[in-house]
Scaffold this active site. Structure first.
Site, PDB file in Angstrom:
ATOM      1  N   SER A 170       1.078   7.935 100.775  1.00 11.80           N
ATOM      2  CA  SER A 170       2.129   8.069  99.782  1.00 11.80           C
ATOM      3  C   SER A 170       3.323   8.694 100.484  1.00 11.80           C
ATOM      4  CB  SER A 170       1.673   8.918  98.594  1.00 11.80           C
ATOM      5  OG  SER A 170       2.569   8.738  97.519  1.00 11.80           O
ATOM      6  N   GLU A 171       4.488   8.104 100.276  1.00  6.51           N
ATOM      7  CA  GLU A 171       5.611   8.419 101.161  1.00  6.51           C
ATOM      8  C   GLU A 171       6.198   9.817 100.975  1.00  6.51           C
ATOM      9  OE1 GLU A 171       5.557   5.928  98.957  1.00  6.51           O
ATOM     10  OE2 GLU A 171       7.472   5.717  97.893  1.00  6.51           O
ATOM     11  N   ASN A 172       5.747  10.526  99.926  1.00 12.67           N
ATOM     12  CA  ASN A 172       6.198  11.919  99.820  1.00 12.67           C
ATOM     13  C   ASN A 172       5.468  12.824 100.802  1.00 12.67           C
ATOM     14  OD1 ASN A 172       3.923  11.389  98.102  1.00 12.67           O
ATOM     15  ND2 ASN A 172       4.148  13.460  97.295  1.00 12.67           N
ATOM     16  N   SER A 186       6.739  11.077 107.407  1.00 10.64           N
ATOM     17  CA  SER A 186       6.245  10.017 106.536  1.00 10.64           C
ATOM     18  C   SER A 186       7.018   8.722 106.776  1.00 10.64           C
ATOM     19  CB  SER A 186       6.391  10.449 105.082  1.00 10.64           C
ATOM     20  OG  SER A 186       5.844   9.490 104.229  1.00 10.64           O
TER      21      SER A 186
END
Lengths: 217, 233, 217, 233
Positions: C45-47, C87
């Protein structure tokens, strides 16, 4: 005339409280031994540590804890380890308050040459080019003349440059000099050294205004 | 997900002559000793090695130099190595010297998919020759390009089979960026642990960057400059 | 015709062992529920997490552990947390094997529009532009037509683009289609859907070659 | 070295109207709650805020929006906020939307002294309009510039008086890059510890990037999307 250790001692007087400082190999390394007791500085070594401490006691060397000179070191309480990209992010991002490094030549415009002598084995610039291109506050620690008696403070560097217009101050065995638009400005004389001797030993433009005090060590 | 391989031999499978390799380490600190030994055995040559330094005569990349396996070094500092000097001066060895911070940033950029960036290091010097210059904030900067490698070989302290890595002390240095920049990244670790043993919050290299991992052995961890101070009596 | 959950189910069949996968908000999120038992994938998840697990049990929610949709999540054994720069280094550096995201429109050249409708409140692209510009393997999961019955598979996108020539495959409630140089290539029909229905619902160039099998769920 | 200040009030000293601020956090996760409350009290306005999101109506940066203290938001995603929408549609609020990865990289670049870099995100879209395009490896890239701020305000889990920080879970997000990019960086932490308590090997933000630190209080840590699964019985 100052010894190398005394050059380091004089530069240590420039340190200000809470500064982050990167010390190059050679004379600059000696500065760590002369930090005034009332001044708190943190030393960065560009291979990836902030809060470098003194050399370890015998038997306590850790192969995984070295400085940029590949010497075994220790870490102070509150030290931080990081990778090379982060280390140079600190340097390039101007988070280091003072950089001190040695030089073969410095020009009166603040150019510095300290990595390459044509015809000789070139070992590389290491982190020096990043340091000089980025740092806002660069002091060069070096002897005033080379082994052949030639001035290292020049009108123009003759050796390949490490960086241009970056050096702010030079401390040698003879003098403390600022680099200004008009050349080297003499600030202090080493004990027992005359202005004339400094003039004679300086090939670049030298500005001498008023009385030049003798440095206090 | 299991990226474990048995040993350095299995890890180095596919490394061929004339490839470009990245090798982690600063001086002799944090170098992939097991894989270097394997490369010597494997006898691949014509290698381009991206590594901050080139080892010493009898250790680290010096071992590959002795067997003339390296065609080109891309480094920031290559002193302390007589054989290196001999090959360089004789023209047998190409050497591309890069400012240390630019080297680190170029590896990072290679791993992070940033093909080029501007940096102040090297402007007005030989390093800047032929490179695009642009001024930002009143200062000249050079356009530098990303570096990648066919294989990146890194050394970590601990790792798990997902390829997650942690490093110890200043043995970290170039290893994390090189791990990012290898098309195939090999990690040799002092200790392989079970997934979950490394705290997710404190992993230096996420496993996504690593394709092969193995527990190395017989680490010598040679010290280049053993400096000590005297105990006050 | 497939339900949204069945679209996710069909895309899950594309997953390969040891892949790192980024799932967008909406239909893509449902894919996590359909991973084949013999396939091991890691969700990013890109966070800032790799190894995202299922939602937490009630009472075990951690405000400091969310996904890019701001939902509370859990971490699998072997998970890693990292910052946003790292990320997107993974994403931009093409370390992610598969990206699945929703779309408002897809063109037959692989352009995608999924972030902005002129005249309406624009919430922003979040990480979508980085994902579509970087990923080598992008599947769009969406309904074949919008709520007004208009095709979302177009010759050219009419809405502002998120990325150009990036989508590789589209899975809708009607069909599975590859994006080729010559347009959408029909690969599979949803159960009970005819090629004619798909042709009618597709505004962009559609390539139909030979028998088109019905998808197996 | 002691960078501690007493509280949010002391930490925010010198923040003035019309300044540019970076604020860490993703959604409501990892936001500097104490400093945001202080900025509301302080009543500075005309602020340019660089933050991935803009909070919700009653929390986070939404509190500053309600008092119309923000002139411009630089963000990647600004949903879930009615007052934001109203101000944006009425033209009271400028909004610069940036791809999330470019935002992260631009903050990193600002802190790391890289004034510009090439990235593929946004080519061929509105984001690319007016930006320099260059092709690398057969793909078009945009030249993006570094971001810095007068003050960066970050939230960490633990920190020491040197400014060394560690974050917890995905509350890390944008905080480390923003800490690097502030001319003055303020860190509020859940727990201030003694130097040496944080393992030097596992510090996320080295203290050199932080100028002021204080232990915050009364963290609400509001959850934006509370999602759960059912226990199997």
């Amino acid at each position: 005339m100052l010894s190398k250790d005394q050059i380091a001692q004089r530069i240590a007087q420039e340190l200000q409280n809470n500064w982050y400082v990167n010390l190059g190999i050679g004379i600059p390394t000696l500065i760590a031994n002369h930090v005034p007791t009332d001044v708190n500085v943190v030393f960065q070594s560009e291979n990836g540590i902030l809060g470098m401490g003194p050399f370890p006691f015998e038997g306590e060397e850790d192969a995984d804890l070295i400085n940029a000179g590949k010497q075994t070191i220790t870490a102070m309480p509150g030290a931080v380890i990081f990778d090379s990209a982060t280390s140079f992010a600190m340097i390039r991002g101007q988070h280091i308050n003072l950089t001190v490094l040695g030089a073969m030549e410095v020009s009166d415009q603040g150019d510095i040459a300290n990595w390459k002598i044509p015809g000789r084995m070139v070992k590389g610039m290491g982190g020096a080019m990043d340091l000089v291109a980025s740092a806002e506050n660069i002091i060069v620690a070096m002897m005033h003349s080379n082994k052949r008696g030639q001035s290292k403070l020049l009108r123009q560097c003759s050796l390949p440059l490490t960086g241009v217009k970056c050096v702010k101050k030079v401390v040698t065995n003879l003098a403390v000099l600022d680099i200004t638009d008009k050349g080297f400005k003499l600030l202090e004389r080493a004990p027992g050294v005359t202005v004339e001797e400094i003039e004679k030993a300086t090939a670049g433009r030298l500005i001498v205004e008023g009385d030049i005090p003798e440095m206090e060590l | 997900m299991d990226k474990r391989v048995a040993n350095a031999k299995a890890a180095c499978e596919g490394i061929e002559s004339n490839m470009t390799l990245m090798l982690g380490g600063f001086g002799l600190c944090g170098i992939p000793e097991n894989c270097i030994t394997e490369l010597v055995k494997k006898n691949v040559n014509g290698l381009t090695c991206i590594s901050n330094n080139a080892g010493v005569d009898e250790f680290g990349l010096g071992l590959l130099l002795q067997k003339k396996q390296i065609k080109k070094m891309i480094s920031s500092y290559v002193g302390e190595n007589d054989e290196f000097e001999r090959q360089m001066l004789s023209g047998e060895l190409e050497v591309d010297l890069i400012p240390q911070g630019s080297l680190a940033a170029r590896c990072y950029a290679g791993g992070a998919g940033m093909p080029a960036f501007f940096t102040p290091a090297g402007f007005g010097t030989e390093v800047g020759e032929g490179k695009e210059v642009r001024w930002f904030n009143g200062k000249p900067h050079l356009l530098e390009s990303a570096l990648t490698a066919d294989f990146a070989i890194v050394k970590a302290w601990k790792g798990d089979r997902f390829g997650n890595l942690i490093y110890k002390g200043t043995a970290r240095n170039f290893n994390p960026m090189m791990a990012m920049a290898g098309r195939i990244t090999i990690a040799e670790v002092e200790e392989l642990v079970e997934p979950g043993e490394l705290d997710p919050n404190f992993i230096h290299t996420p496993g996504i960057f690593v394709q092969r991992i193995f527990q190395g052995k017989d680490y010598e961890k040679r010290i280049e400059q053993r400096t000590i101070r005297q105990r006050e009596s």
